[in-house]
Motif scaffolding. Structure first.
Motif, PDB file in Angstrom:
ATOM      1  N   GLY A 170       0.802  -1.218   0.000  1.00 39.88           N
ATOM      2  CA  GLY A 170       0.000   0.000   0.000  1.00 39.88           C
ATOM      3  C   GLY A 170       0.833   1.264   0.000  1.00 39.88           C
ATOM      4  O   GLY A 170       0.390   2.314  -0.480  1.00 39.88           O
ATOM      5  N   GLY A 199      -2.461   0.251  -2.110  1.00 37.00           N
ATOM      6  CA  GLY A 199      -3.296  -0.815  -1.570  1.00 37.00           C
ATOM      7  C   GLY A 199      -3.098  -2.109  -2.331  1.00 37.00           C
ATOM      8  O   GLY A 199      -2.098  -2.301  -3.037  1.00 37.00           O
ATOM      9  N   THR A 200      -4.076  -3.009  -2.189  1.00 35.94           N
ATOM     10  CA  THR A 200      -4.051  -4.266  -2.934  1.00 35.94           C
ATOM     11  C   THR A 200      -5.410  -4.535  -3.570  1.00 35.94           C
ATOM     12  O   THR A 200      -5.732  -5.671  -3.891  1.00 35.94           O
ATOM     13  CB  THR A 200      -3.677  -5.444  -2.001  1.00 35.94           C
ATOM     14  OG1 THR A 200      -4.606  -5.502  -0.911  1.00 35.94           O
ATOM     15  CG2 THR A 200      -2.260  -5.288  -1.457  1.00 35.94           C
ATOM     16  N   ASP A 201      -6.199  -3.487  -3.757  1.00 27.62           N
ATOM     17  CA  ASP A 201      -7.529  -3.639  -4.330  1.00 27.62           C
ATOM     18  C   ASP A 201      -7.462  -3.587  -5.856  1.00 27.62           C
ATOM     19  O   ASP A 201      -6.380  -3.583  -6.455  1.00 27.62           O
ATOM     20  CB  ASP A 201      -8.476  -2.564  -3.786  1.00 27.62           C
ATOM     21  CG  ASP A 201      -7.945  -1.143  -4.019  1.00 27.62           C
ATOM     22  OD1 ASP A 201      -6.909  -0.997  -4.699  1.00 27.62           O
ATOM     23  OD2 ASP A 201      -8.571  -0.193  -3.517  1.00 27.62           O
ATOM     24  N   ASP A 202      -8.621  -3.520  -6.486  1.00 23.70           N
ATOM     25  CA  ASP A 202      -8.694  -3.518  -7.948  1.00 23.70           C
ATOM     26  C   ASP A 202      -7.967  -2.325  -8.538  1.00 23.70           C
ATOM     27  O   ASP A 202      -7.269  -2.436  -9.554  1.00 23.70           O
ATOM     28  CB  ASP A 202     -10.166  -3.522  -8.376  1.00 23.70           C
ATOM     29  CG  ASP A 202     -10.337  -3.530  -9.889  1.00 23.70           C
ATOM     30  OD1 ASP A 202     -10.158  -4.599 -10.493  1.00 23.70           O
ATOM     31  OD2 ASP A 202     -10.653  -2.466 -10.457  1.00 23.70           O
ATOM     32  N   ARG A 203      -8.097  -1.183  -7.910  1.00 22.59           N
ATOM     33  CA  ARG A 203      -7.432   0.028  -8.406  1.00 22.59           C
ATOM     34  C   ARG A 203      -5.917  -0.127  -8.353  1.00 22.59           C
ATOM     35  O   ARG A 203      -5.200   0.243  -9.294  1.00 22.59           O
ATOM     36  CB  ARG A 203      -7.881   1.217  -7.576  1.00 22.59           C
ATOM     37  CG  ARG A 203      -7.373   2.564  -8.061  1.00 22.59           C
ATOM     38  CD  ARG A 203      -8.219   3.668  -7.439  1.00 22.59           C
ATOM     39  NE  ARG A 203      -7.721   4.979  -7.804  1.00 22.59           N
ATOM     40  CZ  ARG A 203      -7.008   5.751  -6.980  1.00 22.59           C
ATOM     41  NH1 ARG A 203      -6.707   5.335  -5.774  1.00 22.59           N
ATOM     42  NH2 ARG A 203      -6.602   6.944  -7.362  1.00 22.59           N
ATOM     43  N   ALA A 204      -5.411  -0.673  -7.260  1.00 22.75           N
ATOM     44  CA  ALA A 204      -3.968  -0.880  -7.128  1.00 22.75           C
ATOM     45  C   ALA A 204      -3.471  -1.913  -8.135  1.00 22.75           C
ATOM     46  O   ALA A 204      -2.377  -1.768  -8.700  1.00 22.75           O
ATOM     47  CB  ALA A 204      -3.640  -1.328  -5.705  1.00 22.75           C
ATOM     48  N   LEU A 205      -4.273  -2.944  -8.348  1.00 17.16           N
ATOM     49  CA  LEU A 205      -3.910  -3.968  -9.334  1.00 17.16           C
ATOM     50  C   LEU A 205      -3.684  -3.345 -10.706  1.00 17.16           C
ATOM     51  O   LEU A 205      -2.675  -3.600 -11.370  1.00 17.16           O
ATOM     52  CB  LEU A 205      -5.011  -5.027  -9.403  1.00 17.16           C
ATOM     53  CG  LEU A 205      -4.854  -6.106 -10.473  1.00 17.16           C
ATOM     54  CD1 LEU A 205      -3.754  -7.081 -10.083  1.00 17.16           C
ATOM     55  CD2 LEU A 205      -6.175  -6.852 -10.677  1.00 17.16           C
ATOM     56  N   HIS A 206      -4.612  -2.512 -11.145  1.00 18.18           N
ATOM     57  CA  HIS A 206      -4.489  -1.886 -12.467  1.00 18.18           C
ATOM     58  C   HIS A 206      -3.384  -0.828 -12.500  1.00 18.18           C
ATOM     59  O   HIS A 206      -2.878  -0.495 -13.572  1.00 18.18           O
ATOM     60  CB  HIS A 206      -5.836  -1.291 -12.886  1.00 18.18           C
ATOM     61  CG  HIS A 206      -6.839  -2.327 -13.280  1.00 18.18           C
ATOM     62  ND1 HIS A 206      -7.542  -3.063 -12.348  1.00 18.18           N
ATOM     63  CD2 HIS A 206      -7.235  -2.783 -14.498  1.00 18.18           C
ATOM     64  CE1 HIS A 206      -8.338  -3.904 -12.980  1.00 18.18           C
ATOM     65  NE2 HIS A 206      -8.170  -3.767 -14.270  1.00 18.18           N
ATOM     66  N   PHE A 219      -2.649  -9.984  -4.239  1.00 13.73           N
ATOM     67  CA  PHE A 219      -3.916  -9.427  -4.704  1.00 13.73           C
ATOM     68  C   PHE A 219      -5.104 -10.378  -4.562  1.00 13.73           C
ATOM     69  O   PHE A 219      -6.240  -9.964  -4.788  1.00 13.73           O
ATOM     70  CB  PHE A 219      -3.785  -8.999  -6.175  1.00 13.73           C
ATOM     71  CG  PHE A 219      -2.762  -7.934  -6.392  1.00 13.73           C
ATOM     72  CD1 PHE A 219      -3.045  -6.603  -6.124  1.00 13.73           C
ATOM     73  CD2 PHE A 219      -1.483  -8.254  -6.847  1.00 13.73           C
ATOM     74  CE1 PHE A 219      -2.100  -5.613  -6.310  1.00 13.73           C
ATOM     75  CE2 PHE A 219      -0.531  -7.271  -7.040  1.00 13.73           C
ATOM     76  CZ  PHE A 219      -0.828  -5.945  -6.766  1.00 13.73           C
ATOM     77  N   GLY A 220      -4.857 -11.623  -4.207  1.00 13.88           N
ATOM     78  CA  GLY A 220      -5.946 -12.581  -4.044  1.00 13.88           C
ATOM     79  C   GLY A 220      -6.123 -13.436  -5.288  1.00 13.88           C
ATOM     80  O   GLY A 220      -5.792 -13.037  -6.404  1.00 13.88           O
ATOM     81  N   ALA A 264      -8.364 -11.955  -8.186  1.00 10.72           N
ATOM     82  CA  ALA A 264      -7.991 -10.687  -8.835  1.00 10.72           C
ATOM     83  C   ALA A 264      -7.757 -10.900 -10.324  1.00 10.72           C
ATOM     84  O   ALA A 264      -7.168 -11.910 -10.735  1.00 10.72           O
ATOM     85  CB  ALA A 264      -6.736 -10.123  -8.180  1.00 10.72           C
TER      86      ALA A 264
END
Length: 377
Positions: free
Chosen positions: A37, A42-49, A190-191, A194
């Motif tokens: 983060g 972070g590690t959410d969808d936004r961070a992934l992209h 990211f899971g 993801a």
């Protein structure tokens, strides 16, 4: 007071020592994997992209510097992303400070390494200044980089920030140069569920092509990833000679404007600091306006000093015009009056930009306000 004293006594740790053995030193890219983060928000969808944006920004830097004319962005069915350019290619010779490693490996495995700290390799750049691609490497379970330089192809593979072997000389190549990065995000970070969304990556590629009219971006995704009704093509070459004016026209479509045409233009910044481009219009309807700003092709959703410069220039310009035509009320115009309900696109290219936060959501360079204001007015 007695109850409060008892509470603190209960919370206080008992029988614990604090010594040198408790001091951790994280090496290499371990800090990124421990605290992603701090680097990508972070590690959410936004961070992934955001991972894709970082690799694409490096390719865009080559294009803006005049060394690349096209970039390819491809999303495969297995979730791997490939970014390819025809730029100079990441250097592969031994690094002077780390002669046992190539410059390529240094860039991919060490934070704060790269060619964007001085003013020689890049006049302006959008990548994370020596952090971006190494962060992507740290947060990928697989990353392969290929470099074509001097008619030779080189390849090296990584996993979770570590090289899986030495830099490999693949062999001679003809009519090819540049860097190719193929990576897959680490499910440990990211899971398992993801995944990259084709629409988000396509819009990212399209916005980059609008922001730098000199580049062609070739977009491609496996058709199996597209859902029925998606307005995302499986393949498309993105090239917009009109820059932000084309961008604004595509966004507004058939909306009626208060003026005959949008106000758009480009101008150099003083002291050879870069350039600014803008496109804005005032729609004659009840729909909300928007303000999208960028610095060195990087989105700055929270605005910043470049947006402040545009606001100042527009406000002062309209006040001056009102005074010229004898409208006394024009002196009371505020920046909110000017920007409220407007559709605004602003892009600047400046040297050594300063951002708030590692993900660069707001431009903080103090000189940008003055430079943009003077250029636009």
């Amino acid at each position: 007071m007695r109850a409060m004293s008892d509470l603190f006594q209960q919370l206080a740790p008992k029988g614990t020592d604090y010594s040198a053995k408790d001091i951790e030193v994280l090496e290499g890219l371990e800090p990124v994997r421990r605290r992603p983060g701090m680097y990508i928000g972070g590690t959410d969808d936004r961070a992934l992209h955001h991972l894709v944006a970082e690799v694409l920004d490096n390719a865009m830097d080559e294009a803006v510097a005049g060394h690349a004319s096209w970039i390819e962005l491809e999303l495969a069915a297995d979730g791997q992303v490939t970014v390819r350019d025809n730029g100079r290619g990441i250097p592969i010779d031994p690094h002077p400070r780390f002669p046992e490693k190539s410059a390529l490996e240094v860039i991919l495995t060490m934070l704060h390494s790269g060619g964007k700290f001085g003013g020689d390799a890049y006049k302006v750049s959008g990548g994370l200044h020596g952090v971006g691609v190494s962060v992507v490497n740290a947060l990928s379970d697989s990353l392969v980089v290929e470099v074509a330089r001097d008619r030779q192809l080189w390849r090296q593979s990584y996993s979770r920030g570590l090289a899986l072997g030495p830099l490999e000389k693949v062999g001679p190549v003809q009519n090819r140069r540049g860097t190719t990065v193929t990576f897959h995000p680490d499910p440990q970070i990211f899971g398992e569920r993801a995944h990259f969304r084709p629409g988000a990556l396509y819009r990212l590629a399209r916005s980059k092509a609008y922001l730098f009219r000199g580049v062609r971006i070739r977009w491609k995704t496996d058709p199996i990833l597209l859902k029925e009704g998606d307005e995302v093509p499986a393949e498309e070459e993105l090239h917009f000679p009109g820059g932000l004016a084309d961008f604004l026209a595509a966004v507004l479509k058939e909306r009626t404007l208060l003026t005959r045409s949008a106000f758009a233009g480009t101008a150099p910044l003083a002291d050879d600091m870069g350039q600014v481009e803008w496109a804005l219009a005032w729609p004659d309807d009840d729909e909300d306006g928007f303000t999208n700003t960028y610095c060195n092709t990087v989105p700055t959703p929270d605005g910043g000093t470049h947006e402040a410069g545009l606001r100042n220039a527009l406000t002062r310009g309209l006040r001056a015009f009102g005074d010229l035509v004898g409208n006394k009320k024009a002196a009371q115009i505020s920046s909110e009056d000017v920007m409220g309900g407007a559709a605004v696109l602003l892009s600047c290219f400046i040297r050594e930009p300063q951002f708030q936060g590692q993900t660069k959501e707001k431009l903080a360079s103090p000189e940008a306000t003055r430079l943009v204001e003077n250029a636009v007015k």
